[in-house]
Design a protein around this motif. Structure first.
Motif, PDB file in Angstrom:
ATOM      1  N   PRO A  14       9.191  -5.083   7.012  1.00 36.69           N
ATOM      2  CA  PRO A  14       9.266  -3.677   7.423  1.00 36.69           C
ATOM      3  C   PRO A  14       7.998  -3.198   8.107  1.00 36.69           C
ATOM      4  CG  PRO A  14       9.041  -3.855   5.044  1.00 36.69           C
ATOM      5  CD  PRO A  14       9.271  -5.244   5.560  1.00 36.69           C
ATOM      6  N   CYS A  16       6.412   0.242  10.793  1.00 37.78           N
ATOM      7  CA  CYS A  16       6.615   1.533  11.443  1.00 37.78           C
ATOM      8  C   CYS A  16       6.268   1.404  12.917  1.00 37.78           C
ATOM      9  CB  CYS A  16       5.728   2.602  10.804  1.00 37.78           C
ATOM     10  SG  CYS A  16       6.085   2.936   9.064  1.00 37.78           S
ATOM     11  N   CYS A  21       9.995   4.516  10.822  1.00 36.37           N
ATOM     12  CA  CYS A  21       9.761   3.500   9.803  1.00 36.37           C
ATOM     13  C   CYS A  21      11.107   3.029   9.266  1.00 36.37           C
ATOM     14  CB  CYS A  21       8.909   4.070   8.670  1.00 36.37           C
ATOM     15  SG  CYS A  21       7.321   4.715   9.253  1.00 36.37           S
ATOM     16  N   ASP A  38       7.521   9.396  11.355  1.00 35.61           N
ATOM     17  CA  ASP A  38       6.211   9.988  11.093  1.00 35.61           C
ATOM     18  C   ASP A  38       5.914  10.203   9.628  1.00 35.61           C
ATOM     19  OD1 ASP A  38       6.413  10.107  13.778  1.00 35.61           O
ATOM     20  OD2 ASP A  38       6.743  12.264  13.846  1.00 35.61           O
ATOM     21  N   LEU A  39       6.204   9.257   8.834  1.00 37.88           N
ATOM     22  CA  LEU A  39       5.943   9.420   7.422  1.00 37.88           C
ATOM     23  C   LEU A  39       4.467   9.329   7.130  1.00 37.88           C
ATOM     24  CD1 LEU A  39       8.857   7.381   5.917  1.00 37.88           C
ATOM     25  CD2 LEU A  39       8.647   9.842   6.078  1.00 37.88           C
TER      26      LEU A  39
ATOM     27  N   ALA B  29      -0.435   7.984   7.786  1.00 34.05           N
ATOM     28  CA  ALA B  29       0.932   8.483   7.701  1.00 34.05           C
ATOM     29  C   ALA B  29       1.926   7.358   7.972  1.00 34.05           C
ATOM     30  CB  ALA B  29       1.134   9.632   8.682  1.00 34.05           C
ATOM     31  N   CYS B  30       1.878   6.337   7.165  1.00 33.99           N
ATOM     32  CA  CYS B  30       2.687   5.143   7.383  1.00 33.99           C
ATOM     33  C   CYS B  30       3.047   4.552   6.031  1.00 33.99           C
ATOM     34  CB  CYS B  30       1.893   4.127   8.222  1.00 33.99           C
ATOM     35  SG  CYS B  30       2.557   2.448   8.233  1.00 33.99           S
ATOM     36  N   PRO B  31       4.269   4.802   5.567  1.00 31.30           N
ATOM     37  CA  PRO B  31       4.641   4.337   4.221  1.00 31.30           C
ATOM     38  C   PRO B  31       4.578   2.830   4.069  1.00 31.30           C
ATOM     39  CG  PRO B  31       6.565   5.111   5.443  1.00 31.30           C
ATOM     40  CD  PRO B  31       5.372   5.506   6.245  1.00 31.30           C
ATOM     41  N   TRP B  32       4.926   2.110   5.122  1.00 32.42           N
ATOM     42  CA  TRP B  32       4.866   0.649   5.019  1.00 32.42           C
ATOM     43  C   TRP B  32       3.428   0.143   5.005  1.00 32.42           C
ATOM     44  CZ3 TRP B  32       8.688  -1.060   2.773  1.00 32.42           C
ATOM     45  CH2 TRP B  32      10.001  -0.706   3.098  1.00 32.42           C
ATOM     46  N   PHE B 143       0.336  10.217   0.263  1.00 26.22           N
ATOM     47  CA  PHE B 143       1.675   9.855  -0.213  1.00 26.22           C
ATOM     48  C   PHE B 143       1.944  10.216  -1.670  1.00 26.22           C
ATOM     49  CE2 PHE B 143       1.751   6.951   3.489  1.00 26.22           C
ATOM     50  CZ  PHE B 143       2.953   7.367   4.030  1.00 26.22           C
TER      51      PHE B 143
END
Lengths: 39, 230
Positions: A14, A16, A21, A38-39, B29-32, B143
């Motif tokens: 995985p 982004c 993402c 844009d997480l 700002a990127c969960p992965w 997060f």
């Protein structure tokens, strides 16, 4: 001059991209691929 | 005895062999990126060798506003045109996967923001030997704790918590001292052809894209060492 990289590892890991993402397919057989921004 | 996870991804650990350099491009700002960081840390914890890590800047969404008044679902629906129900489901799945890595993602509390200043703060931290500490602090703040990592005041507070000089950071953020370093990182990513993050570069020549499984990272570390001693 930047030497090119040799890309290794699993293709489906995985990542982004452009603020999106992707969530990989679930292990119960579902195949949907969803995006998140844009997480 | 296993090394604590937070200590293994160090500037240089205590192995007598030459450390394997790993350059990591990622965004706050990127969960992965946070999940990938944990998986990489697990790989290094179980790997018998020296690793030197350097984080590099990558802005996933440069057009993100510093301030956004609304929920995570609101943001994704408005900026990406996504179906709110789909976003809710996706966030739920992401939260579960983060929990599997020991991370407590809280998307209800998350504060969307532009991460450019945070990247400058990370370069400031690197210059003062505390980049790893601030990287972890910023990811957790964003997060897990709903902190706003796009404003100078909040960045100064968070940086102070890891031992950095807040006044000096404030001056450098307001002066844009490290803006060229952020730009250089982004340019290097472009030169490598990096389109997404997290992205790991081992020994300046092997690229690994995404939040890979720990065993994948270990295999690459083994390969680097094997080829260096061949």
């Amino acid at each position: 001059m930047t030497d090119p990289l040799e890309i290794v590892g699993a293709d489906e890991a995985p990542v982004c991209v452009d603020g999106v993402c992707a969530v990989p397919p679930t292990t119960d057989g579902a195949t949907e691929e969803q995006g998140s921004g844009d997480l | 005895m296993a090394r604590p996870l937070r200590d293994v991804v160090n500037s240089v650990n205590n192995s007598p062999t030459r450390p394997v350099k790993v350059d990591i491009w990622s965004d706050i700002a990127c969960p992965w990126c946070f999940i990938g960081k944990r998986r990489f840390e697990r790989a290094v914890a179980d790997w018998d060798g020296a690793v030197e890590v350097e984080f590099h800047s990558f802005e996933l969404a440069p057009d993100t506003p510093v301030d956004f008044e609304g929920s995570e679902v609101d943001f994704l629906a408005h900026h990406k045109g996504m179906d709110p129900a789909q976003v809710e489901q996706m966030l739920s799945q992401m939260t579960v996967m983060a929990a599997e890595e020991g991370l407590a993602y809280d998307f209800d509390a998350l504060r969307h923001t532009k991460t450019l200043l945070a990247h400058q703060a990370l370069h400031f931290a690197k210059a003062h030997g505390l980049q790893r500490e601030l990287k972890e602090r910023l990811l957790s703040a964003y997060f897990e704790q709903g902190r706003h990592v796009g404003r100078v005041d909040e960045l100064v507070t968070l940086a102070t918590e890891v031992g950095l000089d807040g006044d000096a950071l404030r001056r450098d953020l307001e002066a844009g001292t490290f803006a060229p370093d952020v730009e250089a990182d982004i340019a290097q990513a472009r030169a490598y052809g990096i389109a997404g993050v997290p992205f790991f570069v081992f020994d300046g020549r092997l690229g690994v894209s995404g939040a890979q499984a720990p065993e994948t990272f270990r295999e690459v570390l083994d390969r680097v060492v094997a080829e260096a001693s061949a």
